[in-house]
Scaffold this motif. Structure first.
Motif, mmCIF file in Angstrom:
data_model
loop_
_atom_site.group_PDB
_atom_site.id
_atom_site.type_symbol
_atom_site.label_atom_id
_atom_site.label_comp_id
_atom_site.label_asym_id
_atom_site.label_seq_id
_atom_site.Cartn_x
_atom_site.Cartn_y
_atom_site.Cartn_z
ATOM 1 N N THR A 28 0.818 -1.210 0.000
ATOM 2 C CA THR A 28 0.000 0.000 0.000
ATOM 3 C C THR A 28 0.856 1.265 0.000
ATOM 4 O O THR A 28 0.403 2.315 -0.431
ATOM 5 N N ALA A 29 2.078 1.167 0.475
ATOM 6 C CA ALA A 29 3.028 2.288 0.512
ATOM 7 C C ALA A 29 4.412 1.704 0.743
ATOM 8 O O ALA A 29 4.560 0.498 0.953
ATOM 9 N N ASN A 30 5.422 2.560 0.728
ATOM 10 C CA ASN A 30 6.770 2.102 1.058
ATOM 11 C C ASN A 30 6.790 1.580 2.490
ATOM 12 O O ASN A 30 6.105 2.131 3.362
ATOM 13 N N PRO A 31 7.558 0.537 2.759
ATOM 14 C CA PRO A 31 7.633 0.021 4.133
ATOM 15 C C PRO A 31 8.151 1.093 5.102
ATOM 16 O O PRO A 31 9.033 1.879 4.759
ATOM 17 N N THR A 32 7.570 1.089 6.285
ATOM 18 C CA THR A 32 8.044 1.961 7.364
ATOM 19 C C THR A 32 9.020 1.219 8.267
ATOM 20 O O THR A 32 9.794 1.841 8.987
ATOM 21 N N ALA A 33 8.972 -0.108 8.242
ATOM 22 C CA ALA A 33 9.869 -0.940 9.044
ATOM 23 C C ALA A 33 9.856 -2.354 8.473
ATOM 24 O O ALA A 33 8.928 -2.747 7.765
ATOM 25 N N GLY A 34 10.886 -3.096 8.793
ATOM 26 C CA GLY A 34 10.977 -4.496 8.412
ATOM 27 C C GLY A 34 11.833 -5.227 9.433
ATOM 28 O O GLY A 34 12.803 -4.658 9.942
ATOM 29 N N HIS A 35 11.441 -6.447 9.753
ATOM 30 C CA HIS A 35 12.132 -7.196 10.805
ATOM 31 C C HIS A 35 12.125 -8.686 10.528
ATOM 32 O O HIS A 35 11.274 -9.181 9.802
ATOM 33 N N PHE A 36 13.041 -9.372 11.213
ATOM 34 C CA PHE A 36 12.939 -10.810 11.412
ATOM 35 C C PHE A 36 12.413 -10.985 12.829
ATOM 36 O O PHE A 36 12.914 -10.372 13.770
ATOM 37 N N HIS A 37 11.375 -11.796 12.959
ATOM 38 C CA HIS A 37 10.775 -12.098 14.252
ATOM 39 C C HIS A 37 10.975 -13.573 14.550
ATOM 40 O O HIS A 37 11.145 -14.385 13.643
ATOM 41 N N GLN A 38 10.879 -13.929 15.830
ATOM 42 C CA GLN A 38 10.981 -15.327 16.235
ATOM 43 C C GLN A 38 9.646 -15.783 16.791
ATOM 44 O O GLN A 38 9.192 -15.284 17.825
ATOM 45 N N ALA A 39 8.985 -16.688 16.066
ATOM 46 C CA ALA A 39 7.730 -17.305 16.503
ATOM 47 C C ALA A 39 7.354 -18.371 15.480
ATOM 48 O O ALA A 39 7.785 -18.314 14.325
ATOM 49 N N VAL A 40 6.545 -19.301 15.899
ATOM 50 C CA VAL A 40 6.056 -20.337 14.994
ATOM 51 C C VAL A 40 4.989 -19.728 14.089
ATOM 52 O O VAL A 40 4.382 -18.711 14.433
ATOM 53 N N PRO A 41 4.748 -20.339 12.918
ATOM 54 C CA PRO A 41 3.675 -19.841 12.054
ATOM 55 C C PRO A 41 2.348 -19.794 12.811
ATOM 56 O O PRO A 41 2.051 -20.666 13.625
ATOM 57 N N GLY A 42 1.588 -18.731 12.551
ATOM 58 C CA GLY A 42 0.291 -18.581 13.205
ATOM 59 C C GLY A 42 0.333 -17.800 14.500
ATOM 60 O O GLY A 42 -0.707 -17.571 15.123
ATOM 61 N N SER A 43 1.511 -17.395 14.950
ATOM 62 C CA SER A 43 1.608 -16.572 16.160
ATOM 63 C C SER A 43 2.632 -15.464 15.925
ATOM 64 O O SER A 43 3.475 -15.557 15.045
ATOM 65 N N ASN A 44 2.494 -14.411 16.710
ATOM 66 C CA ASN A 44 3.420 -13.281 16.632
ATOM 67 C C ASN A 44 4.521 -13.455 17.659
ATOM 68 O O ASN A 44 4.311 -14.051 18.717
ATOM 69 N N GLY A 45 5.690 -12.907 17.350
ATOM 70 C CA GLY A 45 6.820 -13.015 18.259
ATOM 71 C C GLY A 45 7.653 -11.757 18.255
ATOM 72 O O GLY A 45 7.425 -10.834 17.468
ATOM 73 N N PRO A 46 8.633 -11.710 19.125
ATOM 74 C CA PRO A 46 9.459 -10.514 19.266
ATOM 75 C C PRO A 46 10.391 -10.304 18.061
ATOM 76 O O PRO A 46 10.749 -11.247 17.358
ATOM 77 N N VAL A 47 10.762 -9.055 17.849
ATOM 78 C CA VAL A 47 11.748 -8.720 16.820
ATOM 79 C C VAL A 47 13.084 -9.298 17.258
ATOM 80 O O VAL A 47 13.511 -9.127 18.398
ATOM 81 N N VAL A 48 13.739 -10.007 16.335
ATOM 82 C CA VAL A 48 15.063 -10.552 16.591
ATOM 83 C C VAL A 48 16.109 -9.653 15.939
ATOM 84 O O VAL A 48 17.107 -9.312 16.565
#
Length: 148
Positions: free
Chosen positions: A78-98
């Motif tokens: 929808t627009a240029n990214p404002t942020a991008g990260h690698f996160h740690q969590a299994v598929p289907g759940s959210n996790g912290p930024v690594v």
């Protein structure tokens, strides 16, 4: 005459030893490197969203040095990214930024040296790449990283 045979025998053993040791050089790099892949889209976000943006992730992990190299290509956000990260969590759940991603222009490339624990989680499918935009502050597209 016996002396000549002894020299020939030693030469043969030396050449055989060298040939055997060089065999490892041809196979070790492939065994140490694992290819990784992911498809990024809004359906993998938690919760899923209706973004038409898509992307691809490709990377490798050197299991000895734990060097993680990556390339992320994306389009249709929808627009240029404002942020991008690698996160740690299994598929289907959210996790912290690594790890945060560097530049946010496609393609995004980089190298990171992971800890042993992070490398194990990555290989177990517990990492994902995520790109955020103003319209989708929690993440517009996500890709769950897996061994190829």
């Amino acid at each position: 005459m016996m002396k000549n045979y002894a020299y020939l025998f030693l030469l043969f053993v030396s050449l055989l030893s060298t040939a055997c040791n060089n065999d490892d050089d041809d196979t070790t790099p492939a065994a140490q490197t694992t290819a990784l892949t992911a498809t990024l889209n809004g359906m993998q976000e938690v919760p899923a969203n209706n973004s038409t943006g898509t992307g691809t992730f490709s990377g490798t992990l050197n299991k000895t040095t734990r060097e993680f190299t990556y390339r992320i290509e994306f389009q249709g956000l929808t627009a240029n990214p404002t942020a991008g990260h690698f996160h740690q969590a299994v598929p289907g759940s959210n996790g912290p930024v690594v790890y945060p991603l560097g530049g946010l222009t496609s393609p995004i490339t980089g190298k990171i040296t992971l800890t042993e624990a992070e490398a194990a989680k990555l290989l177990a499918g517990e990492f994902y790449a995520n790109l955020h935009t103003a319209a989708f502050t929690g993440g517009e597209i996500r890709g769950n990283i897996k061994v190829q």
